[in-house]
Every structure is written in structure tokens, then in C-alpha cells.
Design a protein around this motif. Structure first.
Motif, PDB file in Angstrom:
ATOM      1  N   GLU A 249       0.825  -1.211   0.000  1.00 42.33           N
ATOM      2  CA  GLU A 249       0.000   0.000   0.000  1.00 42.33           C
ATOM      3  C   GLU A 249       0.859   1.261   0.000  1.00 42.33           C
ATOM      4  O   GLU A 249       0.585   2.213  -0.730  1.00 42.33           O
ATOM      5  CB  GLU A 249      -0.932   0.018   1.227  1.00 42.33           C
ATOM      6  CG  GLU A 249      -1.838  -1.194   1.341  1.00 42.33           C
ATOM      7  CD  GLU A 249      -1.296  -2.237   2.290  1.00 42.33           C
ATOM      8  OE1 GLU A 249      -2.097  -2.854   3.013  1.00 42.33           O
ATOM      9  OE2 GLU A 249      -0.059  -2.431   2.329  1.00 42.33           O
ATOM     10  N   GLU A 253       1.115   4.045  -3.049  1.00 43.26           N
ATOM     11  CA  GLU A 253       0.845   5.463  -2.787  1.00 43.26           C
ATOM     12  C   GLU A 253       2.010   6.341  -3.226  1.00 43.26           C
ATOM     13  O   GLU A 253       1.816   7.389  -3.853  1.00 43.26           O
ATOM     14  CB  GLU A 253       0.607   5.680  -1.290  1.00 43.26           C
ATOM     15  CG  GLU A 253      -0.731   5.238  -0.776  1.00 43.26           C
ATOM     16  CD  GLU A 253      -0.873   5.522   0.700  1.00 43.26           C
ATOM     17  OE1 GLU A 253      -1.942   5.235   1.252  1.00 43.26           O
ATOM     18  OE2 GLU A 253       0.069   6.031   1.320  1.00 43.26           O
ATOM     19  N   ASN A 405      -7.912   3.306   8.776  1.00 46.83           N
ATOM     20  CA  ASN A 405      -7.609   3.630   7.389  1.00 46.83           C
ATOM     21  C   ASN A 405      -6.805   4.915   7.349  1.00 46.83           C
ATOM     22  O   ASN A 405      -6.683   5.628   8.347  1.00 46.83           O
ATOM     23  CB  ASN A 405      -8.887   3.753   6.544  1.00 46.83           C
ATOM     24  CG  ASN A 405      -9.837   4.798   7.094  1.00 46.83           C
ATOM     25  OD1 ASN A 405      -9.481   5.960   7.209  1.00 46.83           O
ATOM     26  ND2 ASN A 405     -11.046   4.375   7.457  1.00 46.83           N
ATOM     27  N   ARG A 406      -6.237   5.201   6.197  1.00 48.42           N
ATOM     28  CA  ARG A 406      -5.333   6.348   6.084  1.00 48.42           C
ATOM     29  C   ARG A 406      -6.054   7.677   6.280  1.00 48.42           C
ATOM     30  O   ARG A 406      -5.431   8.674   6.604  1.00 48.42           O
ATOM     31  CB  ARG A 406      -4.643   6.337   4.717  1.00 48.42           C
ATOM     32  CG  ARG A 406      -3.746   5.139   4.474  1.00 48.42           C
ATOM     33  CD  ARG A 406      -2.650   5.032   5.525  1.00 48.42           C
ATOM     34  NE  ARG A 406      -1.571   4.166   5.106  1.00 48.42           N
ATOM     35  CZ  ARG A 406      -1.521   2.859   5.317  1.00 48.42           C
ATOM     36  NH1 ARG A 406      -2.523   2.262   5.942  1.00 48.42           N
ATOM     37  NH2 ARG A 406      -0.488   2.142   4.922  1.00 48.42           N
ATOM     38  N   GLN A 407      -7.371   7.711   6.067  1.00 46.13           N
ATOM     39  CA  GLN A 407      -8.098   8.960   6.257  1.00 46.13           C
ATOM     40  C   GLN A 407      -8.018   9.418   7.709  1.00 46.13           C
ATOM     41  O   GLN A 407      -8.141  10.610   7.993  1.00 46.13           O
ATOM     42  CB  GLN A 407      -9.553   8.788   5.832  1.00 46.13           C
ATOM     43  CG  GLN A 407      -9.729   8.497   4.350  1.00 46.13           C
ATOM     44  CD  GLN A 407     -11.176   8.264   3.988  1.00 46.13           C
ATOM     45  OE1 GLN A 407     -12.063   8.825   4.609  1.00 46.13           O
ATOM     46  NE2 GLN A 407     -11.418   7.433   2.992  1.00 46.13           N
ATOM     47  N   TYR A 410      -3.929  10.684   7.777  1.00 48.65           N
ATOM     48  CA  TYR A 410      -3.393  11.670   6.846  1.00 48.65           C
ATOM     49  C   TYR A 410      -4.190  12.965   6.875  1.00 48.65           C
ATOM     50  O   TYR A 410      -5.383  12.971   7.166  1.00 48.65           O
ATOM     51  CB  TYR A 410      -3.458  11.144   5.406  1.00 48.65           C
ATOM     52  CG  TYR A 410      -2.532  10.002   5.079  1.00 48.65           C
ATOM     53  CD1 TYR A 410      -1.557   9.563   5.959  1.00 48.65           C
ATOM     54  CD2 TYR A 410      -2.630   9.350   3.847  1.00 48.65           C
ATOM     55  CE1 TYR A 410      -0.725   8.513   5.636  1.00 48.65           C
ATOM     56  CE2 TYR A 410      -1.795   8.298   3.513  1.00 48.65           C
ATOM     57  CZ  TYR A 410      -0.840   7.877   4.420  1.00 48.65           C
ATOM     58  OH  TYR A 410      -0.023   6.841   4.097  1.00 48.65           O
ATOM     59  N   ARG A 424      -6.569   5.000  -2.013  1.00 57.49           N
ATOM     60  CA  ARG A 424      -7.112   4.618  -0.710  1.00 57.49           C
ATOM     61  C   ARG A 424      -8.623   4.414  -0.793  1.00 57.49           C
ATOM     62  O   ARG A 424      -9.180   3.546  -0.130  1.00 57.49           O
ATOM     63  CB  ARG A 424      -6.770   5.684   0.330  1.00 57.49           C
ATOM     64  CG  ARG A 424      -5.375   5.517   0.866  1.00 57.49           C
ATOM     65  CD  ARG A 424      -5.269   4.262   1.688  1.00 57.49           C
ATOM     66  NE  ARG A 424      -3.896   3.803   1.790  1.00 57.49           N
ATOM     67  CZ  ARG A 424      -3.541   2.655   2.334  1.00 57.49           C
ATOM     68  NH1 ARG A 424      -4.471   1.840   2.808  1.00 57.49           N
ATOM     69  NH2 ARG A 424      -2.286   2.291   2.388  1.00 57.49           N
ATOM     70  N   ARG A 425      -9.259   5.242  -1.594  1.00 59.47           N
ATOM     71  CA  ARG A 425     -10.703   5.094  -1.774  1.00 59.47           C
ATOM     72  C   ARG A 425     -11.022   3.745  -2.403  1.00 59.47           C
ATOM     73  O   ARG A 425     -11.947   3.040  -1.993  1.00 59.47           O
ATOM     74  CB  ARG A 425     -11.228   6.232  -2.669  1.00 59.47           C
ATOM     75  CG  ARG A 425     -12.716   6.165  -2.911  1.00 59.47           C
ATOM     76  CD  ARG A 425     -13.476   6.536  -1.632  1.00 59.47           C
ATOM     77  NE  ARG A 425     -14.876   6.219  -1.774  1.00 59.47           N
ATOM     78  CZ  ARG A 425     -15.436   5.088  -1.363  1.00 59.47           C
ATOM     79  NH1 ARG A 425     -14.693   4.161  -0.791  1.00 59.47           N
ATOM     80  NH2 ARG A 425     -16.724   4.881  -1.501  1.00 59.47           N
ATOM     81  N   ASP A 428     -10.247   0.947   0.242  1.00 63.75           N
ATOM     82  CA  ASP A 428     -11.249   0.909   1.311  1.00 63.75           C
ATOM     83  C   ASP A 428     -12.577   0.350   0.812  1.00 63.75           C
ATOM     84  O   ASP A 428     -13.243  -0.423   1.500  1.00 63.75           O
ATOM     85  CB  ASP A 428     -11.473   2.304   1.899  1.00 63.75           C
ATOM     86  CG  ASP A 428     -10.282   2.786   2.711  1.00 63.75           C
ATOM     87  OD1 ASP A 428      -9.464   1.938   3.106  1.00 63.75           O
ATOM     88  OD2 ASP A 428     -10.163   4.001   2.928  1.00 63.75           O
ATOM     89  N   GLY A 433      -9.781  -2.298   2.712  1.00 69.59           N
ATOM     90  CA  GLY A 433      -8.915  -1.351   3.406  1.00 69.59           C
ATOM     91  C   GLY A 433      -7.477  -1.798   3.566  1.00 69.59           C
ATOM     92  O   GLY A 433      -6.615  -1.000   3.928  1.00 69.59           O
TER      93      GLY A 433
END
Length: 541
Positions: A249, A253, A405-407, A410, A424-425, A428, A433
Motif C-alpha cells: 500500500e 501510494e 484507514n489512512r483517512q 493523513y 485509498r478510496r 477501502d 482497506g
């Protein structure tokens, strides 16, 4: 402000606002909207938000670049970004093709150990069928690794623990310890090796990570992703591979993030200079947007090209070289000069991944034909090293935060992060995820080794790259030869009597000894820095 008030319920529940709450440890008061407006004005570029509205998830993008219109651009997403009919689809990581290794880096004489999605695999050349085969790297006898075996004189894969031999179909053809007049135990099902479907495309060995019999002929129904530029003879396409001490992941990214290039790779990558420089590196707002996002990935647009994420592991981009550099040439020439980035990111295990890369281009192709790959890999590995430590630490910090999750971890307020948020969307929504290791591993990451071991090139690249491995052996041999010549020259001068050799000859031999010794020392340092460990200190760049 009217739009903000109308959207207040949406923003209050936004994961980004939740992040602000968590960081500030306070309630979310009304003045935060003024803070949000200030942020939008200061960044003066687009940003991405996600809103969960009932059972649906929407991608919000502000497309304005002026402070006056920024607050008016928050609106429902474009319908083409996500297909509502696919809300309940789940991406099965084990029902897709994965690249294993370029065949240019595989030796047909020996079996090779590789790991994909936590599966221990052995890749070997079956000369009887003229095909690359991918087996489970486990002998059914006593579970010894077949990758430590050999290919015998009949072209069979032999386990060197007890000599069991297997053909290209995984059938056991020989158990030396079984009596010839006894029962044919080698024909028992338990004596067979698990065989994974495999194929070769773009000169890369691919594997289907599910050995269920229903997938035996999966190649007839579904082929690996096809990238036309990799089969276009007008493009060069040298390849490389490397293992990384961080997960799939994080790797994906990073490769989707062009904004980090002038900073993390400062001085290593040619980057177009913006009209207005706000710092030494020349970072600037980037025009990026996700045009479509579905279970198969997404398409992206940039100011200077386009990109594609083909789930689960391919990201490639096309760059208009002349538009990127602002060259003043004809439109005909512009349409012919293209540079491509092809990245194949393979999940190996928690905290580990593998990258296969190729940079096809249709100009200066002759350079790739005469310059050996290892010379290109020196510079490419330096680029990879320059943010390797950052990414390793980043992944560990995310795990320490225990963010689901990264939200939650970040803060991504600018448009330059839109591809990262898009990935990421996708992960997830369709992939749960995170990578599903099917119970083979816990979520824990391996401990961080010392920096020199973390950034080691030899075991992560050189041993698995045929060109670099050959160059490394050749240069080490040259280093020894130079040292030997230095010692021999000094020895000759020492043992020969003074009246048997002139002062000129003696001085020449001493000078040659010094030059050879200095050259061997320089070469030793060159080998270490380019084939073993080359630290990258950003503070002194």
C-alpha cells in the motif's frame, strides 16, 4: 458561506474533520469553518474529501483555483467517478494475475525462490515443455524448500534433501528410497507438488495465486493486464526489480505521488521549474484529477499527461516530454516524443513488497541498446533509496496510530494528493482497506533493522538482477586484480638488485603499484556505494 452552512452536517462527519478533532482533542466549534475557509484560500488549489451519505460514498473535489470561488465549488460529485451499481462489489486479491519476475533476471539453470501475497513460490524453467513453471516452494516429503534444489539432467525439479523429482505438472517422477519392485508410491496424490497457473507476458512471469483445480486453465478465460507500450518495438523497455522494507500500500501510494519528486529526490530527477518558485526545490500546485474510479482501478489526468491504476498492482503513466519541458518544437514532433512509467507493485508480506519497473520511451532508444542495464540501475536505485527510509518509518507510524484507514492518519488538503486518496478510496471500498493475507500473518510489521541493513541493495536487488550481479562479480574481480598487480610491482622492485634495473624502470613500477592500489581502493568504494549501501542524507543535498 451559504454553501458551507448547507454542508455543515456533511463536513462535521468528514473523516478529515475527525482528524482535526483527534489532533486538537477538542470539540468541533463553529469557528472551525472559518479555519477551513482559510485553509482553502491559503492552498489556493483543489482538495479532496470523502463523505459517507447513508450507504453510499462520494468523492468530493473542489476544482477552483481562486479564493473567491473556492467556497462555491463544493458540490455533489460527478456521476462518472463511481458507479452506484458497484457499491457492493468486493475485489478478490487471489483471483487476479500477479507479476513475479522479469525473465531477463531469471536463470534457466536454477530454481528461484519468490514470495507473492505471502505464498512461498519457486519459479523454474521446464525445458521439456519450454515453459516457466511456478510451484509451491515446499517438497511434500518433509517440507524442504524446492528453491534450494536443482534441475536434473532430465529437466525435472529435484529436491536436494532426499532427491525427490517432479515434472512440470507437479507429478512426482522419482522417490529414490522407494523399492523398484514395491508399490508406486510416487504416483500417490500426496507425493505431488502444488502447481500455480502461470504465464509469460511482456517478458514477465505472471502467477495466479490460487491453485484450486477450477483455475487450472484460467489463462484461457482471463489474461494478465495488457500494456501496449511494453510490446511496441518503437519503444525501449529495460526492466528492473527490487524488494522493499515497506508494504504494497505504501509503495503504491508513493509511486502515485508526483508532488514528492522535487523534495524526496532533490538533485536526482530532472523536474520542470515553475514560473514562480516558492522554495529551493521548486514545488508547485499540480493539476490532477481522478476521472473514473471503480472496482478495476481508476484513470487519472495530470497537467502533463495521463495515468492509470489497473487493480491490484499496476500503475503506469504517459508523459508528454515536450509539454513537461516546455520545448518549442513542432506539433508533429511533440506527438512523437513520449516517456512512460510502468510500475508493478507486488504484495509480498506485511511490511514487504516488490517492485518491477520499466520506463519505455520512443526517443534515444539506441542508448538503451548499447548501455548495460546495471548502469541505469545505479541511478534508479539511488532514486529509490532517497525516500526508502521515509516510507519505512511512515508505515510504522501509521501502525502505531492504529488507524483503521489512512483517512484517520493523513491530512491531504491539496489536489496533488488526489491519486493517493483515489487509491485509498479504491482499497477501502473494494479491497477491505488492506491486503488480506488469509490468516498467514498478523497485522504486526517486522521490526526495523539498522539503517545500513534497511537500505541494503545487494540482497534486495543485486542478487536478483542478472545484469547487476554480473557487473558486481566482474568489478570485484577487477578490484582483486588491481590489488594483486600493486603487490607484485612492489615485490619485483624489492627483490631485484639495484644494478639490475634502472631508476626510471624502478620509479615506473613503484608508480604503477601506487596507481593500482589507489584504483583498487576507489573501485572498492564504488562497489560498496552502488551495489551494497549508499546512504542519502537530505540535510546535505
Amino acid at each position: 458561506m451559504d454553501v458551507l452552512r448547507a454542508s455543515s452536517s456533511t463536513l462535521v462527519h468528514s473523516p478529515y474533520i475527525s482528524t482535526i478533532r483527534r489532533r486538537n482533542k477538542t470539540q468541533f466549534p463553529k469557528p472551525i469553518f472559518h479555519h477551513l475557509k482559510l485553509k482553502l484560500t491559503v492552498f489556493d488549489s483543489s482538495f479532496t474529501l470523502f463523505e459517507r451519505n447513508g450507504s453510499k460514498s462520494r468523492l468530493f473535489m473542489t476544482l477552483s483555483s481562486s479564493p473567491a470561488s473556492t467556497m462555491e465549488s463544493i458540490e455533489p460529485p460527478m456521476p462518472e467517478l463511481e458507479a452506484d451499481g458497484r457499491e457492493k462489489e468486493r475485489f478478490d486479491l487471489y483471483s487476479h494475475w500477479y507479476p513475479v519476475m522479469p525473465i531477463c533476471d531469471l536463470d534457466k539453470r536454477v530454481p528461484h525462490a519468490k514470495k507473492v501475497l505471502g505464498l512461498d513460490l519457486v519459479v523454474w524453467w521446464d525445458r521439456n515443455e519450454n515453459e516457466w513453471k511456478v510451484f509451491d516452494d515446499t517438497c511434500p516429503h518433509r517440507l524442504a524448500p524446492l528453491s534450494d534444489g536443482r534441475i536434473d539432467q532430465w529437466g525435472r525439479l529435484q529436491c536436494v534433501y532426499h532427491g525427490w523429482c517432479f515434472n512440470g505438472n507437479g507429478d512426482c517422477k522419482l522417490i529414490p528410497q522407494a523399492p523398484l519392485d514395491g508399490p508406486p508410491v510416487h504416483t500417490f496424490k500426496e507425493a505431488c507438488v502444488t502447481v500455480y497457473p502461470s504465464t509469460v507476458q511482456h517478458d514477465i512471469v505472471w502467477v495466479w495465486p490460487n491453485a484450486d483445480p477450477q483455475y487450472k486453465d484460467i489463462i484461457k478465460k482471463k489474461k494478465p493486464p495488457y500494456i501496449p507500450v511494453l510490446d511496441d518495438p518503437s519503444f525501449s523497455r529495460t526492466m528492473g526489480n527490487r524488494e522493499f522494507p515497506f508494504g504494497y500500500e505504501v509503495l503504491m501510494e508513493n509511486l502515485m505521488d508526483p508532488a514528492h519528486l522535487p523534495y524526496a529526490h532533490y538533485g536526482l530527477i530532472v523536474y520542470s521549474t515553475p514560473k514562480v518558485k516558492v522554495d529551493r526545490e521548486g514545488g508547485s500546485p499540480l493539476g490532477m484529477e481522478v476521472e473514473k474510479l471503480d472496482i478495476n482501478g481508476f484513470n487519472g489526468k495530470l497537467d502533463w499527461g495521463c495515468s492509470y491504476f489497473i487493480a491490484p498492482c499496476i500503475y503506469h503513466a504517459f508523459i508528454d516530454v515536450d509539454q513537461q519541458n516546455g520545448s518549442a518544437i513542432s506539433e508533429t514532433e511533440k506527438s512523437n516524443r513520449r516517456f512512460c512509467l510502468v510500475f508493478m507493485c507486488i504484495p509480498v508480506s506485511p511490511g514487504k513488497s516488490r517492485l518491477i519497473w520499466s520506463f519505455p520511451k520512443n526517443f534515444g532508444v539506441w542508448i538503451d541498446k548499447i548501455v548495460p542495464r546495471w548502469m541505469f540501475h545505479i541511478g534508479q536505485n539511488l532514486i529509490l533509496d532517497s525516500d526508502l527510509y521515509l516510507l519505512h518509518v511512515q508505515e510504522h507510524k501509521i501502525m502505531e496510530l492504529e488507524a483503521t484507514n489512512r483517512q484517520e492518519a493523513y491530512f491531504v488538503p491539496t489536489k496533488s494528493d488526489v491519486f493517493v486518496v483515489g487509491f485509498r478510496r479504491w482499497l477501502d471500498k473494494y479491497g477491505g482497506g488492506m491486503v488480506d493475507w488469509e490468516g498467514k500473518f498478523s497485522r504486526a510489521l517486522p521490526p526495523s533493522p539498522p539503517r545500513e541493513q534497511l537500505m541494503d541493495r545487494y540482497w534486495t536487488h543485486v542478487v536478483s538482477c542478472k545484469s547487476c550481479n554480473t557487473a558486481h562479480k566482474g568489478l570485484k574481480t577487477l578490484e582483486v586484480m588491481l590489488q594483486t598487480m600493486s603487490v607484485i610491482s612492489i615485490g619485483i622492485v624489492a627483490v631485484i638488485k639495484q644494478n639490475m634495473i634502472s631508476m626510471v624502470a624502478k620509479s615506473t613500477m613503484v608508480s604503477m603499484a601506487i596507481v593500482c592500489f589507489a584504483a583498487s581502493k576507489w573501485l572498492a568504494k564504488f562497489i560498496y556505494k552502488n551495489f551494497h549501501y549508499h546512504d542519502y542524507n537530505h540535510a546535505f543535498m
